[in-house]
Design an enzyme around this catalytic site. Structure first.
Site, PDB file in Angstrom:
ATOM      1  CG  ASP A   1      12.046  19.117  44.134  1.00 56.56           C
ATOM      2  OD1 ASP A   1      12.948  18.681  44.944  1.00 56.56           O
ATOM      3  OD2 ASP A   1      12.469  18.973  43.111  1.00 56.56           O
TER       4      ASP A   1
ATOM      5  CD  GLU B   1      21.779  15.426  42.423  1.00 56.49           C
ATOM      6  OE1 GLU B   1      20.088  15.763  43.570  1.00 56.49           O
ATOM      7  OE2 GLU B   1      22.396  15.171  44.296  1.00 56.49           O
TER       8      GLU B   1
END
Lengths: 257, 392
Positions: free
Chosen positions: A57, A46
């Site tokens: 995040d 990924e």
């Protein structure tokens, strides 16, 4: 056949997906990191497309995004680096990124480029299902790109079923209420959620991400799904590495043990 | 017709581009906010608090010396007289009642200048709710009095240390905090930004400003509509409130004053419409300052409340269709306008608001025009900046 489908057709358990940020720790590390992830025995790569404002995040991945941007990484640069990567990498590769940089690149140009270099799927955390269906589904399908959706402990059963209907490849199960890298370990409450989703018999495979960092959490997550995704813990491992290839392979060996 | 559509778009701008983790919260709001706000119980409580707690209606004040200087009939909508010193509290009062009706126990908010943070901390104290405010580290330094105010009111102030350490980063942190703790938490966004339904919801709570302007105009001028309405725009909540009931009255000119910073072409600016392009920021499609690669550019403004690289989607739409005129007011000119208003009218404005005052020098109007400037906030919180600037 899309490499993601091929993978899940042949492997149903302990699928390991590794996230890293493109151009991190150094600008030209993108391909060496991918090669090491493959050599270390992971199943999916990924690649994070760095963004200045990654709202889903935590600090570790924010920091890697910032460093990658300072290194000069951009979507344009990433596609340059990815030209010809399929000569070396056979694993399914998914791009994970926020919408804005992709919009500026041009959605169609982006999809076309993904297909050209050999990308299999996309994880776009700020693209909700409805917007995907309204704006991008046809385009992604035209270029053979799987769109991978997230679900979280708050996602209702009804919506999980809708997401399952509209997903291809796999479903990304966010393990807890959290941004990336915020929590480690797996609680009983999380296991109840994993079991609840497992009992739904979804048509798509499921990978569990967020809070997965080592052999123990990987194994626990794999008991309730088809495998797991590691991101922040991997970023921490490679941040100050002097020997990327070796350190990555050692780490993955440890996780898979 | 300027209004939000059912998917949350104003023309090309708006929508809800949010991580799945926030879907249930946003959906809960989207499904419920309008019916709750329309209910008599809500309206009773809201109107009572606006009157007795906030101090509404705020006066529409005829600024005779300012009018004389600029050669027009200028009224100031005195949002600076609201409790807590700015218009921000109109929205927080509305959202806190909404949060309570939705059964939320905990409030989070972002703040730039600290006005929204103070307004949020204030209503949380009023309702006995737990309050955490995210604020850029740089803004914490330049808006010290507001930080202390929030703390006195019992709120926790958490510094945002990423990026430019200003409003954009505080908003990122608040969104992350919401993702981390979605159950039982309501996020009170302070401007007309964020995912649908926030931009419309915040605009609706602020629309009391233009609602009052209309009847106050009728009292003072015998007509509902001024010729111009001027307001400053960071994210754009005071402008949205001042423009709201005039959106679809084309004979009322709408003027939005953005922060030009050190100059639009200086690389140190927050003039979003002058420098920005369409993109996605904080959950909505809007106009934002960004690089060719789609990375958000760090803005600059002397005023913390305007130091934001985007604008609310409704403003992006007003700009796109040419309904509002946008001007970029530079730091120095805004500061001078702040002094001008202080000397002419005895009102020290917030530096954000001072941008709207200077806009008078940047647009054309005639002597007979009736102009309403939304005086969005008072300058107490900006004394340090005025002192450092020193040009008085």
């Amino acid at each position: 056949m899309n490499r993601i489908n091929y993978l899940f057709n042949t492997k149903k358990e302990r699928v390991l997906s590794i996230y890293f940020t493109a151009g991190f720790p150094k600008l030209e590390d993108t391909l060496p990191v991918m090669e090491a992830i493959q050599a270390g025995g992971a199943d999916i790569i990924e690649i994070g497309v760095p963004y200045s404002d990654p709202i889903a995040d935590g600090p570790t991945i924010q920091d890697s995004n910032l460093i990658a941007l300072e290194n000069g990484m951009s979507l344009k640069k990433l596609f340059e680096q990815l030209v010809g990567f399929r000569a070396k990498i056979h694993l399914p590769v998914v791009l994970m990124g926020y919408l804005n940089p992709i919009m500026q690149y041009g959605m169609e140009a982006f999809c076309k480029k993904c297909k050209e270099v050999g990308i299999d799927g996309l994880i776009l955390p700020d693209l909700p299902m409805q917007q995907y269906l309204d704006e991008f589904k046809e385009l992604f399908e035209e270029y053979g790109l799987f769109n991978i959706f997230l679900i979280s402990p708050q996602t209702s059963e009804k919506r999980i079923r809708e997401i399952d209907q509209n997903s291809n490849g796999f479903i990304y199960m966010v393990s807890s209420h959290s941004i990336t890298g915020a929590k480690t370990g797996i609680t009983e409450e999380q296991i109840a959620y994993f079991e609840r989703v497992e009992a739904m018999n979804l048509k798509n495979p499921r990978l569990i991400g967020f809070g997965i960092s080592d052999a123990e959490t990987f194994t626990t997550a794999s008991q309730y799904s088809n495998g797991a995704i590691i991101g922040s813990a991997f970023i921490k491992k490679i941040k100050d590495s002097q020997n990327l290839s070796q350190d990555i392979q050692d780490y993955l060996k440890g996780v898979k043990a | 017709m300027i209004r939000v559509d059912e998917k949350g778009f104003y023309g090309k701008f708006g929508g809800a581009y949010i991580p799945e983790m926030l879907h249930p919260n946003i959906e809960e709001l989207r499904e419920n906010w309008e019916s709750i706000v329309a209910s008599p119980e809500f309206q009773n409580e809201f109107q009572l608090l606006l009157r007795d707690f906030v101090g509404r209606p705020t006066p529409l004040y005829f600024a005779s010396r300012l009018s004389e200087k600029h050669g027009a009939k200028i009224y100031l909508k005195r949002e600076d007289l609201c409790h807590t010193g700015a218009h921000k509290v109109n929205n927080t009062v509305g959202q806190i009642i909404l949060a309570k009706k939705l059964g939320k126990k905990r409030i989070i908010a972002e703040t730039g200048a600290g006005q929204h943070g103070v307004a949020t901390a204030t209503v949380c104290a009023l309702m006995g709710m737990d309050c955490t405010v995210y604020m850029g580290e740089l803004d914490i330094q330049r808006q010290r009095p507001n930080v202390e105010r929030m703390k006195i009111l019992g709120a926790k102030v958490v510094p945002a240390t990423s990026g430019s350490k200003t409003l954009k980063d505080a908003t990122n942190e608040a969104m992350r905090a919401w993702i981390n703790d979605p159950v039982g938490t309501h996020y009170i966004i302070g401007s007309v930004v964020g995912p649908h339904p926030y931009p419309e919801m915040v605009a609706r709570f602020q629309s009391v400003i233009s609602e009052e302007i209309k009847w106050q105009m009728m009292e003072k001028e015998g007509r509902e509509n001024p010729d111009l309405v001027i307001a400053c725009v960071g994210g754009g909540s005071n402008a949205a409130g001042a423009f709201y009931h005039f959106y679809n009255t084309p004979e009322v000119r709408l003027v939005a004053a953005e922060a030009g910073g050190l100059g639009v072409n200086s690389g140190k600016s927050a003039a979003t419409t002058a420098l920005g392009t369409p993109g996605i920021l904080h959950g909505s499609k809007t106009i934002l300052m960004q690089t060719e690669d789609g990375q958000v550019v760090e803005p600059h403004s002397i005023s913390a409340g305007l130091d934001y690289p985007g604008i609310g989607p409704v403003h992006a739409h007003l700009f796109d269709i040419g309904r509002a005129e946008f001007v970029a007011v530079e730091d120095e000119d805004a500061m001078k306008a702040g002094i001008e208003l202080s000397r002419l009218e005895g009102i020290i404005p917030a530096i954000e608001t001072a941008h709207a005052i200077h806009a008078l020098n940047m647009i054309e109007y005639s002597k007979n025009d009736v102009i309403v400037i939304n005086l969005s906030g008072r300058g107490d919180k900006d004394l340090d900046t005025y002192i450092k600037w020193g040009g008085y």
